[in-house]
Design an enzyme around this catalytic site. Structure first.
Site, PDB file in Angstrom:
ATOM      1  CB  CYS A   2       9.523   4.312 -16.611  1.00  0.00           C
ATOM      2  SG  CYS A   2      11.231   3.854 -16.366  1.00  0.00           S
ATOM      3  NE  ARG A  30       3.998   4.780 -14.255  1.00  0.00           N
ATOM      4  CZ  ARG A  30       3.172   3.755 -14.106  1.00  0.00           C
ATOM      5  NH1 ARG A  30       2.025   3.942 -13.511  1.00  0.00           N
ATOM      6  NH2 ARG A  30       3.484   2.572 -14.554  1.00  0.00           N
ATOM      7  CD1 TRP A  78      12.653   4.215  -9.385  1.00  0.00           C
ATOM      8  CD2 TRP A  78      12.985   2.224 -10.355  1.00  0.00           C
ATOM      9  NE1 TRP A  78      13.099   3.340  -8.412  1.00  0.00           N
ATOM     10  CE2 TRP A  78      13.304   2.108  -8.982  1.00  0.00           C
ATOM     11  CE3 TRP A  78      13.117   1.097 -11.158  1.00  0.00           C
ATOM     12  CZ2 TRP A  78      13.745   0.921  -8.402  1.00  0.00           C
ATOM     13  CZ3 TRP A  78      13.560  -0.089 -10.589  1.00  0.00           C
ATOM     14  CH2 TRP A  78      13.866  -0.166  -9.226  1.00  0.00           C
ATOM     15  CG  ASN A 105       7.438   1.409 -17.662  1.00  0.00           C
ATOM     16  OD1 ASN A 105       8.333   1.121 -16.879  1.00  0.00           O
ATOM     17  ND2 ASN A 105       6.159   1.246 -17.376  1.00  0.00           N
ATOM     18  N   GLY A 106      10.037  -0.553 -18.606  1.00  0.00           N
ATOM     19  CA  GLY A 106      10.147  -2.015 -18.521  1.00  0.00           C
ATOM     20  C   GLY A 106      11.591  -2.445 -18.697  1.00  0.00           C
ATOM     21  CD  GLU A 486       2.115   0.094   5.768  1.00  0.00           C
ATOM     22  OE1 GLU A 486       2.839  -0.775   5.257  1.00  0.00           O
ATOM     23  OE2 GLU A 486       1.776   1.140   5.167  1.00  0.00           O
ATOM     24  CE  LYS A 490       3.991   3.736   4.094  1.00  0.00           C
ATOM     25  NZ  LYS A 490       3.243   2.621   3.611  1.00  0.00           N
ATOM     26  CD  GLU A 493       7.357   3.313   1.786  1.00  0.00           C
ATOM     27  OE1 GLU A 493       7.723   3.016   0.647  1.00  0.00           O
ATOM     28  OE2 GLU A 493       6.217   3.044   2.208  1.00  0.00           O
ATOM     29  CG  HIS A 509      11.597 -16.355  20.996  1.00  0.00           C
ATOM     30  ND1 HIS A 509      11.766 -17.487  21.763  1.00  0.00           N
ATOM     31  CD2 HIS A 509      10.285 -16.045  21.076  1.00  0.00           C
ATOM     32  CE1 HIS A 509      10.600 -17.853  22.268  1.00  0.00           C
ATOM     33  NE2 HIS A 509       9.685 -16.995  21.872  1.00  0.00           N
ATOM     34  CE  LYS A 612       1.227   4.922  -5.184  1.00  0.00           C
ATOM     35  NZ  LYS A 612       1.181   4.787  -3.715  1.00  0.00           N
TER      36      LYS A 612
HETATM   37  O1  M6R Z   1       0.944  -1.109  -6.458  1.00  0.00           O
HETATM   38  P1  M6R Z   1       1.122  -2.201  -5.435  1.00  0.00           P
HETATM   39  O2  M6R Z   1       0.114  -2.112  -4.323  1.00  0.00           O
HETATM   40  O3  M6R Z   1       1.197  -3.554  -6.035  1.00  0.00           O
HETATM   41  O4  M6R Z   1       2.545  -1.909  -4.767  1.00  0.00           O
HETATM   42  C1  M6R Z   1       3.082  -2.808  -3.844  1.00  0.00           C
HETATM   43  C2  M6R Z   1       4.274  -2.194  -3.138  1.00  0.00           C
HETATM   44  O5  M6R Z   1       5.278  -1.870  -4.051  1.00  0.00           O
HETATM   45  C3  M6R Z   1       3.887  -0.926  -2.359  1.00  0.00           C
HETATM   46  O6  M6R Z   1       2.888  -1.181  -1.425  1.00  0.00           O
HETATM   47  C4  M6R Z   1       5.118  -0.348  -1.656  1.00  0.00           C
HETATM   48  O7  M6R Z   1       5.539  -1.201  -0.634  1.00  0.00           O
HETATM   49  C5  M6R Z   1       4.836   1.054  -1.117  1.00  0.00           C
HETATM   50  N1  M6R Z   1       5.958   1.898  -1.395  1.00  0.00           N
HETATM   51  C6  M6R Z   1       4.593   1.088   0.349  1.00  0.00           C
HETATM   52  O8  M6R Z   1       4.405   2.363   0.833  1.00  0.00           O
END
Ligand code: M6R
Length: 617
Positions: A2, A30, A78, A105-106, A486, A490, A493, A509, A612
């Site tokens: 949000c 966000r 969101w 927000n929250g 990672e 990527k 997502e 394993h 985000k």
């Molecule tokens: O703002 P932050 O670095 O705490 O966020 C952590 C994760 O939510 C963030 O890295 C998330 O995994 C991303 N979408 C990865 O691309």
């Protein structure tokens, strides 16, 4: 999670709506389940809100323009409580009259109880949101002074929230309240702003003010007044934002993510900047922690989520190697619940781009309660996690707008290395003499990232051929393992493709059963110079999967010909020492995911279901 914008100016014209809409565009990363605005006009508050992305709200405003106003609030959502519908979109009005509007927000954790109470009094709800409950409480309690009313209502709320409210009886006023959720003030001339982060108003002012927890801020065209929830006066901390509106724009790239990938050399370079003295030794006075206290650290625990946690995993290998201090990495959302063994000699390092991730914030708070020393590695000035920590080491990646993290990841690894090398320097242990050498090599990394970025044409081609691929695996060992994770994250997502990252040694394993003819597998190969014959082991792992028909996409160090016979494709990156290699090997994986997502016609910057900064637990 949000985005929130508030504005008050002196003139009732188009500016309020324009500022709010521009702020929402900058905050859309966000959350993008719905968007809405409220403007105070005459003796009423008018609203417009629409499910879906901001573009839908723009269409709505095009079809049904709002009249000029000096005061407005806006929200991009969101969804948590209630689906992404027009009804659940903010603002919420809290009753039948049109004098009041609220955005939030929250999560209000006691909303069920409050909703039941209001329903028993005859209140009829229009949405499924927790926010509407607060809107009713505020609208019903309003006594002519929105600040005072807010103060009374927040006493009844449990959970995390940023609230912004307007009332037509106080036309030139926006009132905000925050607990465990972000809110910053933008200070203009004859106009003032509120935002979830400074991006909301960066086009208008770079003068900002931080708020502490449990504070209420009232903005008018003349200024901003802060009080604590108990009504006592408070002073916000003012600061100058060190980046401008251009940094939050695409700058000629098609997407923010592409721009941010290309900004990585600078993100690493800027994160190193100003942290060494003339002799090339690290100076981290900014931590304001005594050398003795740091020398006394007996254990380090990284807490973070998602990509930031993978940065922590990379850091674990490096810091243990350099300092010989035991290092653990905990997913922040698991940390509190596994009864962590923490004492005052434990250093808990949180990593967070946004500085607002609720899981990470709660882990930091818990660690402090247990007596740990806490350091935050963070990219966002004025955010909550640094404020709740004993010290902060800022990454200088600049604003990261794309939801998928790229440049922040490299900056997080860099900052973790800086911290690890500083501890090595302070403690004079096994690798103390090498620390300066590593640091010097680190300074050469931005140029090497440039070189990687300059050679990505083949990676893009491979990605384009793979748009119909349904599953991709990623393998790595040692620091290559978190990079494999990672790479998989990527791809998940951005391209919505099933992807998994494994420690290459684990394959035999169980996961090797997944390999069938044609299965694409990326393998991050360590430098042939890596100790303990690790390189040879990974090359054997490649052979094992190739023998079972896998399509092997190998990332290896320039000059490493030994991988050629077993690779369908080799992507070379410049040579560097093993511990620093993640800063190079992750780049082709980012570019691959970006290109595949683009090839599938997906929204690279705003992937589905994500936001985000995740400000709920
Ligand atoms: O703002 P932050 O670095 O705490 O966020 C952590 C994760 O939510 C963030 O890295 C998330 O995994 C991303 N979408 C990865 O691309």
């Amino acid at each position: 999670m949000c985005g929130i914008v508030g504005y008050v100016g002196a003139n009732a014209d188009e500016r309020a709506l324009n500022v709010v809409m521009e702020g929402l565009a900058r905050l859309e990363y966000r959350g993008y389940d719905s968007a809405g605005v409220a403007l105070v006009g005459g003796d009423r508050v008018v609203t417009a809100k629409k499910a879906g992305k901001l573009a839908n709200l723009r269409d709505e405003l095009g079809a049904r323009p709002l009249s000029g106003s000096s005061t407005g609030i806006g929200h991009t959502r969101w969804a948590t409580h209630g689906g992404p519908t027009d009804e659940n979109a903010h603002p919420h009005r809290g009753g039948t009259d049109d004098k009041f509007a609220l955005i939030h927000n929250g999560i209000i954790e006691n909303f069920h109880a409050l909703r039941g109470e209001l329903a028993a009094e005859g209140v009829v709800f229009e949405s499924e949101t927790d926010t509407e409950v607060v809107a009713h409480l505020l609208a019903r309690a309003f006594d002519g002074d929105l600040t005072r009313t807010m103060q009374r209502v927040v006493e009844r709320l449990e959970g995390a929230f940023t609230l912004l409210a307007v009332h037509s009886d106080q036309p030139g006023v926006v009132v905000g309240a925050r607990r465990n959720s972000p809110l910053v003030v933008g200070l203009g001339e004859g106009e003032n702003f509120l935002g979830s982060d400074v991006a909301a108003f960066i086009g208008y002012t770079r003068e900002a003010m931080e708020l502490e927890q449990d504070q209420i801020v009232t903005i008018t065209p003349e200024g901003a007044t802060v009080i604590n929830f108990d009504g006592s006066p408070a002073e916000g901390k003012r600061y100058h934002v060190d980046w401008d509106a251009a940094a939050a724009e695409k700058g000629g790239y098609d997407t923010f993510m592409e721009k941010e990938i290309n900004e990585q050399p600078q993100a690493v370079g800027d994160t190193l900047l100003g942290r060494t003295d003339a002799e090339g030794r690290l100076t981290l006075d900014e931590l304001r922690i005594s050398e003795e206290r740091l020398q006394d650290v007996s254990r380090i625990v990284f807490v973070a989520c998602g990509t930031a946690a993978y940065a922590g995993m990379v850091a674990k290998y490096a810091i243990e190697h350099w300092t010989r201090i035991p290092v653990e990495v905990a997913l922040a959302h698991e940390f509190r619940y596994c009864d962590p063994i923490i004492d005052e000699r434990t250093l808990v390092v949180s990593i967070s781009q946004s500085g607002e991730t609720m899981d990470t914030l709660m882990a930091v708070k818990h660690a402090r309660e247990l007596g740990a020393l806490t350091i935050s590695i963070c990219n966002t000035h004025g955010s909550t996690i640094p404020r709740e920590s004993d010290a902060v080491l800022y990454t200088h990646a600049g604003p990261e707008i794309a939801v998928a993290s790229t440049k922040a990841f490299l900056a997080q690894i860099t900052a973790s290395y800086v911290l690890g090398l500083y501890l090595t320097q302070l403690r004079g242990q096994t690798y103390a003499d090498d620390a300066q050498e590593v640091l010097a090599e680190l300074h050469g990394i931005p140029a090497k990232i440039e070189a990687v970025l300059g050679g990505m044409d083949r990676v893009r081609e491979i990605a384009r051929f793979m748009v119909d691929t349904r599953s991709v695996l990623f393998l790595g060992r040692n620091v290559g393992y978190p990079i494999a994770m990672e790479g998989a994250l990527k791809l998940k997502e951005l391209a919505y493709i099933h992807a998994e990252g494994f420690a290459a040694g684990e394959l035999k394993h169980g996961p090797i059963a997944l390999i069938e003819p044609g299965q694409p597998v990326f393998i991050v190969v360590p430098s042939p110079d890596t100790p303990h014959g690790l390189h040879g082991k990974v090359v054997s792992n490649i052979q094992e999967i190739r023998a079972r028909g896998a399509r092997t996409l190998v990332i290896a160090e320039e000059g490493d010909d030994s991988v050629q016979p077993f690779a369908d494709e080799v992507i070379y990156v410049p040579s560097t020492s093993t511990m620093l290699a993640p800063l190079l090997t992750v780049v082709p994986l980012q570019v691959f995911a970006l290109e595949l997502s683009t090839g599938k016609g997906l929204d690279v910057d705003q992937p589905r279901n994500l936001a985000k900064s995740v400000t709920v637990e």
